[in-house]
Design an enzyme around this catalytic site. Structure first.
Site, PDB file in Angstrom:
ATOM      1  CB  SER A  13      -0.932   0.003   1.219  1.00  0.00           C
ATOM      2  OG  SER A  13      -0.191   0.215   2.419  1.00  0.00           O
ATOM      3  CB  CYS A  14       1.676   3.928  -1.404  1.00  0.00           C
ATOM      4  SG  CYS A  14       0.505   3.915  -2.796  1.00  0.00           S
ATOM      5  N   GLY A  15       0.087   5.888  -0.335  1.00  0.00           N
ATOM      6  CA  GLY A  15      -0.848   6.956  -0.024  1.00  0.00           C
ATOM      7  C   GLY A  15      -2.164   6.820  -0.753  1.00  0.00           C
ATOM      8  CD1 TRP A  46      -2.321   7.962   5.217  1.00  0.00           C
ATOM      9  CD2 TRP A  46      -2.609   6.064   6.365  1.00  0.00           C
ATOM     10  NE1 TRP A  46      -2.434   8.292   6.548  1.00  0.00           N
ATOM     11  CE2 TRP A  46      -2.612   7.144   7.276  1.00  0.00           C
ATOM     12  CE3 TRP A  46      -2.783   4.767   6.861  1.00  0.00           C
ATOM     13  CZ2 TRP A  46      -2.783   6.970   8.649  1.00  0.00           C
ATOM     14  CZ3 TRP A  46      -2.956   4.591   8.231  1.00  0.00           C
ATOM     15  CH2 TRP A  46      -2.955   5.681   9.104  1.00  0.00           C
TER      16      TRP A  46
END
EC number: 2.8.1.1
Length: 282
Positions: free
Chosen positions: A235-237, A264
């Site tokens: 995952s990331c932003g 996120w």
């Protein structure tokens, strides 16, 4: 993630680079539409539908995609390649080092659009005009085969947090992960999903912005106690740079790494979901 990275070849140095980049950029918008329609069931306005006319005219054949852009856009092209794979296309390549490395290697570039691109743009304009006039435009079939195991939802991540079966890696910076730096989007809480580990996506590249060799990539993941023998999700932003981690893992033989699409931004906007940060753990 992607099928692989492509090394420089003298055989393609005379290719029109712009004609290679254009289909890749178009593919990103097309896959964006596909995800919204097939996964989120959101109907786009006429403006988006008109854009699709351009895309359908461009994407009428199955081919091996060669993606090259400046470093700042390489992330988006890797994301575009992942979207192709999500919808069943396996023959995807990203040019390692992008356009800067191409230039540094002495290969040709040009700044004007090719005659072929101009003709396609003209055909697209004619099709758009027909739609505005209420005329029928012949449909073109774009075959896809959605791979749901490569795209995770919030519910899947929540379940994995409660009963871990996948190692969760986060591509954001360490400061954002720890909650010591604010998120770039207003109103988003700082921190990370409980149980996740931080592997900032720039660690996948060397100083020339080319993907690290397998041995070095393996070290990056080992440093965060990530085992290649166990399932991994990223995952990331917003679900974009997470694809860089998936590409690095692909080089290490992990070809089935799912990406949490909402990442996120989605998680942190749900007030009932837990978060961890350096402050909460101290």
């Amino acid at each position: 993630m992607l099928h692989g990275t492509c090394q420089m070849s003298k055989e393609i140095q005379s290719k029109n680079i712009r004609s290679l980049i254009f289909p890749a950029l178009s593919s990103l918008i097309w896959m964006e539409y596909q995800i919204e329609e097939l996964v989120c069931h959101i109907c786009y306005p006429l403006r988006k539908l008109l854009l699709l006319v351009v895309l359908l005219l461009e994407l009428i054949t199955k081919m091996e995609w060669l993606s090259m852009m400046e470093r700042g856009s390489l992330v988006q092209l890797v994301y575009g390649g992942e979207m192709f794979r999500v919808f069943g296309h396996e023959k995807i390549w990203v040019l390692d080092g992008g356009l800067p490395r191409w230039r540094a290697s002495g290969y040709d570039v040009e700044s004007s659009a090719s005659g072929d691109a101009i003709l396609k743009a003209s055909a697209a304009s004619e099709a758009i005009e027909k739609i505005y006039q209420g005329q029928t435009v012949s449909p073109i079939t774009f075959q896809t085969k959605f791979q749901p195991h490569l795209v995770w939802t919030l519910d899947q991540v929540k379940k994995n947090m409660e009963d871990p079966t996948y190692q969760h890696i986060d591509a954001r910076s360490k400061a954002r992960f720890d909650g010591t730096a604010p998120e770039p989007r207003k109103g988003i809480r700082s921190g990370h999903i409980p149980g996740s580990k931080c592997v900032p996506f720039p660690q996948m590249f060397d100083s020339c912005n080319t993907l690290l060799p397998a041995e070095e990539l393996n070290k990056r993941f080992e440093q965060e106690d990530i085992s290649l023998d166990k399932p991994i999700m990223s995952s990331c932003g917003t679900g974009v740079t997470a694809c860089i981690l998936a590409m690095g893992l692909h080089r290490l033989g992990k070809t089935d790494v799912p990406v949490y699409d909402g990442s996120w931004t989605e998680w942190a906007t749900q007030p009932d979901l837990p978060i961890e940060s350096e402050e909460s753990s101290s």
